[in-house]
Design an enzyme around this catalytic site. Structure first.
Site, PDB file in Angstrom:
ATOM      1  N   CYS A   1      29.960  16.120 -57.168  1.00  0.00           N
ATOM      2  CA  CYS A   1      29.235  14.962 -57.687  1.00  0.00           C
ATOM      3  C   CYS A   1      28.224  14.452 -56.656  1.00  0.00           C
ATOM      4  CB  CYS A   1      30.229  13.893 -58.138  1.00  0.00           C
ATOM      5  SG  CYS A   1      29.546  12.861 -59.425  1.00  0.00           S
TER       6      CYS A   1
ATOM      7  N   HIS B   1      33.840  16.746 -61.688  1.00  0.00           N
ATOM      8  CA  HIS B   1      35.001  16.632 -60.792  1.00  0.00           C
ATOM      9  C   HIS B   1      36.060  17.682 -61.131  1.00  0.00           C
ATOM     10  CE1 HIS B   1      33.847  12.931 -58.721  1.00  0.00           C
ATOM     11  NE2 HIS B   1      33.226  12.637 -59.849  1.00  0.00           N
TER      12      HIS B   1
ATOM     13  N   GLU C   1      38.387  18.790 -59.373  1.00  0.00           N
ATOM     14  CA  GLU C   1      39.694  18.472 -58.794  1.00  0.00           C
ATOM     15  C   GLU C   1      40.635  17.818 -59.813  1.00  0.00           C
ATOM     16  OE1 GLU C   1      36.894  16.915 -58.209  1.00  0.00           O
ATOM     17  OE2 GLU C   1      37.139  14.769 -57.837  1.00  0.00           O
TER      18      GLU C   1
HETATM   19  N1  GLN Z   1      27.020   7.803 -57.166  1.00  0.00           N
HETATM   20  C1  GLN Z   1      26.692   9.005 -57.835  1.00  0.00           C
HETATM   21  C2  GLN Z   1      26.372   8.775 -59.299  1.00  0.00           C
HETATM   22  O1  GLN Z   1      26.699   7.759 -59.854  1.00  0.00           O
HETATM   23  C3  GLN Z   1      27.817  10.014 -57.708  1.00  0.00           C
HETATM   24  C4  GLN Z   1      29.065   9.591 -58.386  1.00  0.00           C
HETATM   25  C5  GLN Z   1      30.258  10.410 -57.972  1.00  0.00           C
HETATM   26  O2  GLN Z   1      30.223  11.056 -56.948  1.00  0.00           O
HETATM   27  N2  GLN Z   1      31.319  10.363 -58.740  1.00  0.00           N
HETATM   28  O3  GLN Z   1      25.768   9.624 -59.913  1.00  0.00           O
END
Ligand code: GLN
Length: 547
Positions: free
Chosen positions: A380, A519, A521
């Site tokens: 992310c 994600h 994970e």
């Molecule tokens: N802050 C970033 C976004 O909102 C990444 C979010 C995250 O890593 N879950 O896109």
């Protein structure tokens, strides 16, 4: 109709109620039953989505897009049952529903009270899906005696009365402290905690007692006598070297048998524990070690990256290596050269995160991994930072940045290679968001499909070109920079099915450098490690720079 097991806690918090619930779920599955696990949290936040990871650890996201307590992660990791929105509720959510109904006039002018209106709302929540499984395990957050928890305790008490006899049992988790000076295991805090529980009408059927060692027979009998449970329903929960031994350990202590006895299920089906025996064997008998750096922002609280740490452990189990994780605060690279800090690691992982702090350090970590051919997994924000790094240092877009930080700092300078996504497609609907929306639930949340490029590294890792992964973010890599970045060597190897949103990037000339917008994970399990983590650890294991 499901049988209900209510899991409560006493004496102190952080005793591992979530883990005990998850392990019990796994044990019931091992006996052939279907299970569903739920968490009821007494806090007043509507959901944990807006809580700082320092407050409450990681926010676990479900396929259907709920931001939930990290215990749901344990439940999924142990049972493999995908958690749903209807598996997690807080007092805040319950009260907000009750108040909405009150405003709509649904209560027909009645005076709204905790009993029955709030408790009815909780009971309605508990009933959802009651015909779908054999056992519903419901964990109540916090400890007995907490003021906010009272409506939940009252609701489960009423619920057990509403159901036919023998349909609900109560399992209470407590602590047996060992007092070194006298060399004794103390039962008094447990007695008090059970007394507190009984004063609100709940008599526990099973006591799970956390202790450093075994519970001697004398203490077990005393607990049974004073707490009004059967001696074989006093279950010792000793400290374990790995949480993944918990199902086997609880089975040895007789937890699943005690639960089936409490329901009067006899003869009990025999358990098949082979899955957990294999898991324990892999975790306790590694054939090597790897050292992986997690370069993040919330590094003081490991729970903030709970699922990532677990997924790495699963990747290690798949490769029969122990994964040693070192937490590195990304901010140190704003003043320190990454070489001195990162050179001894077999792989680098940059996890998700929010806000500007530490991001320049993450960009430096990505640069270090790219230049030194160290395996890199960016998740992310970790992908977004890798893209900014590529844009600035390889594609010649020196002013590249993310609108997330631009917006925060009121700057207006750069090439927004990461931009604020305000409209996207979910299924066959278009979802819209604006900057001024509430912070809660305004992200691209939950499972989305992605299409992987044939012949790419990720297609090989996944063994398929169609995947579905969970998201939680507001910002996206901007497609308009694709050509410039691909010409520089950063391949956009995974895209949303309509081709508009980059989901995965990878460096073509690097042994293992992958950034993912989602994600992975959250979907990894000890008995089914996620392919990305499995292959990332394999790459770390093969890392020959250090030999
Ligand atoms: N802050 C970033 C976004 O909102 C990444 C979010 C995250 O890593 N879950 O896109």
């Amino acid at each position: 109709m499901a049988r209900y097991i209510f899991i409560t806690g006493g004496v102190v918090s952080s005793l591992g109620k979530g883990l005990a619930s998850a392990a019990l779920g796994a044990l019931l599955q091992a006996r052939g039953y279907s299970v569903r696990l739920r968490k009821l949290d007494p806090y007043l936040n509507v959901d944990p989505g807006t809580m700082s990871p320092f407050e409450h650890g990681e926010v676990f996201v479900t396929d259907d897009g709920a931001e939930t307590d990290l215990d749901l992660g344990h439940y999924e990791r142990f049972t493999g049952v995908a958690a749903r929105t209807t598996d997690s509720v807080s007092s805040g959510r319950i009260y907000s529903t009750v108040l909405e109904k009150e405003r709509r006039g649904d209560y027909l002018g009645k005076t709204i009270q905790v009993i029955p209106h709030v408790t009815n709302e909780i009971k309605d929540f508990l009933k959802i899906g009651e015909d779908e499984v054999d056992f519903m395990l419901c964990e109540i957050g916090g400890t007995v005696g907490d003021i906010e928890g009272l409506p939940f305790f009252e609701a489960i008490r009423q619920f057990s009365q509403d159901k036919p006899r023998g349909q609900c049992i109560f399992m209470h988790l407590t602590l047996l402290p060992f007092v070194k000076a006298s060399g004794e295991l103390k039962t008094k805090p447990t007695q008090h905690s059970v007394k507190e529980l009984r004063s609100i009408g709940i008599a526990p059927d099973i006591l799970v007692c956390r202790s450093e060692g075994d519970i001697p027979e004398k203490e077990r009998e005393k607990l049974a006598l004073f707490c009004n449970v059967r001696p074989d329903s006093v279950i010792a929960a000793k400290d374990l070297k790995s949480i993944y031994e918990a199902p086997l350990a609880y089975h040895r202590e007789g937890l699943d048998q005690a639960v089936l006895d409490a329901f009067g299920i006899s003869p009990a089906p025999k358990p098949d524990l082979s899955r957990w025996e294999d898991v324990a064997d892999r975790i306790y008998n590694p054939e090597g070690e790897v050292k992986i750096a997690i370069v993040g922002k919330y590094t003081q609280l490991e729970d903030a990256y709970k699922s990532i740490a677990e997924a790495l452990t699963h990747g290690g189990m798949a490769n029969r290596v122990k994964v040693n994780i070192e937490w590195v605060d990304a901010e140190v690279f704003e003043t320190e050269d990454p070489v001195s800090r990162l050179h001894g690691f077999n792989a680098i992982l940059v996890p998700g995160g929010f806000g500007e702090r530490g991001t320049e350090g993450k960009i430096k970590a990505a640069q270090f991994a790219r230049e030194n051919k160290v395996p890199y997994l960016g998740i992310c924000l970790g992908m977004q930072m890798a893209v900014i790094e590529a844009a600035r240092n390889v594609a010649g877009l020196t002013d590249a940045g993310s609108e997330e930080f631009d917006h925060e700092a009121g700057k207006k300078r750069f090439e927004p290679v990461v931009y604020h996504l305000k409209e996207w497609v979910q299924g066959n609907q278009t979802v819209e968001r604006s900057v001024g929306d509430d912070k809660g639930g305004t992200m691209r949340l939950g499972a989305y499909s992605a299409t992987l490029a044939e012949g790419s590294k990720v297609a090989e890792v996944y063994g398929t070109c169609d995947i579905e992964e969970r998201h939680r973010h507001r910002y996206e890599v901007a497609i308009k920079y694709r050509d410039k970045l691909e010409n520089a060597g950063l391949r956009f190897s995974g895209m949303s099915p309509d081709g508009s949103l980059p989901e995965i990037v990878e460096w073509s000339d690097h042994p293992w450098f992958i950034g993912v917008q989602f994600h992975p994970e959250l979907k990894s399990k000890p008995f089914e490690p996620h392919p990305l983590f499995k292959d990332f650890v394999r790459a770390a294991k093969q890392d020959e720079r250090l030999v």
